[in-house]
Design a protein around this motif. Structure first.
Motif, mmCIF file in Angstrom:
data_model
loop_
_atom_site.group_PDB
_atom_site.id
_atom_site.type_symbol
_atom_site.label_atom_id
_atom_site.label_comp_id
_atom_site.label_asym_id
_atom_site.label_seq_id
_atom_site.Cartn_x
_atom_site.Cartn_y
_atom_site.Cartn_z
ATOM 1 N N ASN A 92 0.871 -1.173 0.000
ATOM 2 C CA ASN A 92 0.000 0.000 0.000
ATOM 3 C C ASN A 92 0.917 1.235 0.000
ATOM 4 N N GLY A 93 1.481 1.510 -1.185
ATOM 5 C CA GLY A 93 2.618 2.419 -1.293
ATOM 6 C C GLY A 93 3.883 1.636 -0.970
ATOM 7 N N SER A 94 5.039 2.135 -1.433
ATOM 8 C CA SER A 94 6.270 1.417 -1.064
ATOM 9 C C SER A 94 6.556 1.594 0.423
ATOM 10 N N ASN A 95 5.963 2.644 1.014
ATOM 11 C CA ASN A 95 6.030 2.827 2.454
ATOM 12 C C ASN A 95 5.621 1.537 3.191
ATOM 13 N N ASP A 96 4.584 0.913 2.690
ATOM 14 C CA ASP A 96 4.090 -0.331 3.286
ATOM 15 C C ASP A 96 5.177 -1.410 3.234
ATOM 16 N N VAL A 97 5.819 -1.608 2.091
ATOM 17 C CA VAL A 97 6.824 -2.676 2.018
ATOM 18 C C VAL A 97 8.072 -2.319 2.830
ATOM 19 N N LEU A 98 8.389 -1.017 2.933
ATOM 20 C CA LEU A 98 9.513 -0.620 3.794
ATOM 21 C C LEU A 98 9.230 -1.037 5.239
ATOM 22 N N GLU A 99 7.982 -0.850 5.663
ATOM 23 C CA GLU A 99 7.595 -1.250 7.025
ATOM 24 C C GLU A 99 7.550 -2.761 7.192
ATOM 25 N N ALA A 118 18.214 11.025 5.781
ATOM 26 C CA ALA A 118 17.506 10.050 4.936
ATOM 27 C C ALA A 118 15.998 10.173 5.129
ATOM 28 N N PHE A 119 15.264 9.560 4.241
ATOM 29 C CA PHE A 119 13.803 9.565 4.238
ATOM 30 C C PHE A 119 13.258 9.224 5.638
ATOM 31 N N ALA A 120 12.310 10.026 6.120
ATOM 32 C CA ALA A 120 11.843 9.942 7.509
ATOM 33 C C ALA A 120 11.200 8.610 7.865
ATOM 34 N N VAL A 121 10.693 7.916 6.865
ATOM 35 C CA VAL A 121 9.975 6.671 7.143
ATOM 36 C C VAL A 121 10.890 5.593 7.756
ATOM 37 N N TYR A 122 12.200 5.655 7.468
ATOM 38 C CA TYR A 122 13.092 4.611 7.995
ATOM 39 C C TYR A 122 13.145 4.664 9.528
ATOM 40 N N ALA A 123 13.261 5.862 10.064
ATOM 41 C CA ALA A 123 13.313 5.999 11.522
ATOM 42 C C ALA A 123 11.984 5.585 12.143
ATOM 43 N N GLU A 194 14.327 2.657 -4.101
ATOM 44 C CA GLU A 194 14.493 3.322 -5.404
ATOM 45 C C GLU A 194 13.195 4.006 -5.832
ATOM 46 N N ALA A 195 12.633 4.811 -4.928
ATOM 47 C CA ALA A 195 11.354 5.472 -5.210
ATOM 48 C C ALA A 195 11.436 6.397 -6.430
ATOM 49 N N TYR A 196 12.640 6.896 -6.721
ATOM 50 C CA TYR A 196 12.796 7.856 -7.833
ATOM 51 C C TYR A 196 13.553 7.255 -9.001
ATOM 52 N N PHE A 197 13.629 5.937 -9.055
ATOM 53 C CA PHE A 197 14.381 5.208 -10.077
ATOM 54 C C PHE A 197 14.125 5.751 -11.490
ATOM 55 N N ARG A 222 10.333 -0.059 -4.978
ATOM 56 C CA ARG A 222 9.967 0.981 -5.959
ATOM 57 C C ARG A 222 8.506 1.353 -5.753
ATOM 58 N N THR A 223 8.074 2.394 -6.453
ATOM 59 C CA THR A 223 6.729 2.894 -6.202
ATOM 60 C C THR A 223 6.055 3.393 -7.473
ATOM 61 N N PHE A 224 4.730 3.400 -7.452
ATOM 62 C CA PHE A 224 3.952 4.034 -8.517
ATOM 63 C C PHE A 224 3.558 5.464 -8.133
ATOM 64 N N LEU A 233 -3.363 6.676 -4.951
ATOM 65 C CA LEU A 233 -3.901 5.312 -4.896
ATOM 66 C C LEU A 233 -3.141 4.416 -3.935
ATOM 67 N N ARG A 234 -1.884 4.770 -3.625
ATOM 68 C CA ARG A 234 -1.049 4.011 -2.697
ATOM 69 C C ARG A 234 -0.682 2.641 -3.249
ATOM 70 N N ILE A 235 0.349 2.583 -4.051
ATOM 71 C CA ILE A 235 0.844 1.268 -4.474
ATOM 72 C C ILE A 235 2.336 1.315 -4.809
HETATM 73 C C1 LIG Z 1 7.924 9.106 -1.692
HETATM 74 C C2 LIG Z 1 8.938 8.138 -1.184
HETATM 75 C C3 LIG Z 1 8.634 6.807 -0.907
HETATM 76 C C4 LIG Z 1 7.343 6.162 -0.984
HETATM 77 O O1 LIG Z 1 6.221 6.589 -1.153
HETATM 78 P P1 LIG Z 1 4.960 5.655 -1.371
HETATM 79 O O2 LIG Z 1 3.967 6.633 -1.845
HETATM 80 O O3 LIG Z 1 4.623 5.037 -0.063
HETATM 81 O O4 LIG Z 1 5.336 4.627 -2.390
HETATM 82 C C5 LIG Z 1 9.625 5.953 -0.503
HETATM 83 N N1 LIG Z 1 10.854 6.376 -0.369
HETATM 84 C C6 LIG Z 1 11.207 7.620 -0.623
HETATM 85 C C7 LIG Z 1 12.636 7.997 -0.471
HETATM 86 C C8 LIG Z 1 10.257 8.547 -1.026
HETATM 87 O O5 LIG Z 1 10.612 9.812 -1.229
#
Ligand SMILES: *Cc1c(COP(=O)(O)O)cnc(C)c1O
Length: 368
Positions: A92-99, A118-123, A194-197, A222-224, A233-235
């Motif tokens: 549900n977004g790559s955020n989901d798979v990171l978690e 680095a991206f805040a989601v990691y912490a 690789e969100a910005y691949f 990666r992300t859409f 849409l979150r994927i």
């Molecule tokens: C935007 C972003 C994501 C993920 O976003 P999703 O919408 O959850 O796919 C992941 N990593 C980085 C570094 C981002 O900037």
């Protein structure tokens, strides 16, 4: 009753993610109209028309659960990436798979390593599972991969890398990635975001999926949401060894990706022309922004993504002045960058409007 007293200590200690300000909120709170948002690295051209068309036919089927296995999208992704479908994990977004990675591999007493800025989601992902977040100082704003490899201890379970990183836009090349992966112990998961691949134009930029065969502890996400224009849409997805995908599958929600997202992502994947146009427009827009910064005498951090951090001095003040001019960008003080603002590359018109507003905001703060 104070609910906080009953929460787990690591949950109490969490600082929530701070999203970019929505356009509607700015217009409501500041009474401005025609605001533009360059704050969340969204695609300024919207989604691919093919993705929109794919969703239209599905609305009457919303009473049904989505395909929890994501069969059709995985088949399309597998063909495109040259991997097997069982090496894919949808999120549900790559955020989901990171978690999911944190949840599957780390817990209380473990360490999760990532870079400063680095991206805040990691912490957040690390703390949410009770692991210790180990932030390794950056070098010139970029990941210091040597220092990150040296930061591994017997307790380290996972390391997050962002290439390019958000919010700095910094990136590392093939040799640096290879050297790092070779230095990471095989028992540590290396999660390469690789969100910005799709945006990166540099010829020495590595495609993480090409290293999966050599490094079975590698997970590439990666992300859409970004170049494909489907943030709402979150994927997103992870590519890994099938054995890792099997573990991630155990901790995910059974229906973590909705049916509209599955269909839209599959259609968007087939629209390579849309992604190519997005990349070209981003490259031109980035040049326009950089030229604008140079004209204004501002330094910036060189970025490989669809956003760039510009050094403006008192960033909180300039951010406010930009809001009053109807332009939303992103303050990054919470990333340890109190003198910078991050701006997403927009359409040519949005980029020009932002540069004009920035010039006005800087002049106003000189007079103030
Ligand atoms: C935007 C972003 C994501 C993920 O976003 P999703 O919408 O959850 O796919 C992941 N990593 C980085 C570094 C981002 O900037």
């Amino acid at each position: 009753m104070d609910a906080a007293n009953f929460a787990l200590p690591h949950v109490r200690a969490l600082a929530p993610y701070q999203p970019g300000k929505p356009i509607e909120e700015l217009e409501r709170d500041y009474g401005v109209t025609n605001a533009i948002k360059l704050a969340s690295n969204e695609n300024p051209f919207g989604p691919s028309p093919r993705a929109v068309a794919a969703i239209g036919g599905l609305l009457s089927g919303l009473a049904r659960y989505p395909d929890g296995s994501g069969f059709a999208l995985k088949r399309a992704l597998a063909a495109k990436l040259g991997v097997s479908a069982d090496s894919l994990t949808l999120g549900n977004g790559s955020n989901d798979v990171l978690e999911l990675c944190a949840r599957a591999f780390a817990g209380p007493g473990d360490e999760i390593v990532f870079a400063q800025h680095a991206f805040a989601v990691y912490a957040i992902a690390a703390q949410a599972v009770g692991a210790r977040a180990i932030e390794v100082p950056a070098r010139e704003y970029a990941h210091d991969l040597g220092a990150m490899a040296r930061a591994m201890t017997p307790r380290t379970k996972l390391v997050y890398l962002a290439n390019p990183n958000n919010p700095t836009g910094t990136w590392f090349d093939r040799a640096a990635l290879e050297g790092f992966l070779a230095a990471v112990p095989a028992r540590v998961m290396a999660v390469l975001d690789e969100a910005y691949f799709e945006y990166v134009c540099e010829s020495s930029y590595p495609n993480g999926t090409e290293y999966l065969a050599r490094f079975p502890n590698l997970v590439v996400t990666r992300t859409f949401s970004k170049a494909y224009g489907l943030a709402g849409l979150r994927i997103g997805y992870a590519v890994s060894a099938p054995a890792i995908a099997d573990l991630l599958n155990r901790v995910r929600q059974p229906f973590n990706v909705n049916s509209l997202a599955l269909a839209a992502a599959e259609a968007a994947l087939g629209d390579e022309e849309f992604v190519a146009r997005t990349r070209e427009s981003n490259r031109d827009g980035m040049q326009a922004l950089v030229r604008g910064f140079e004209r204004l005498g501002l330094r910036h951090i060189r970025s490989a993504g669809n956003f760039v951090c510009v050094e403006v001095g008192d960033a909180g003040n300039i951010y406010e002045r930009l809001l009053r001019r109807g332009v939303i960008v992103r303050p990054v003080a919470n990333y340890g960058l109190p003198r910078h603002l991050r701006v997403t590359v927009g359409t040519p018109e949005e980029n020009a409007r932002f540069l004009g507003a920035l010039e006005g905001a800087l002049e106003q703060s000189l007079q103030a």
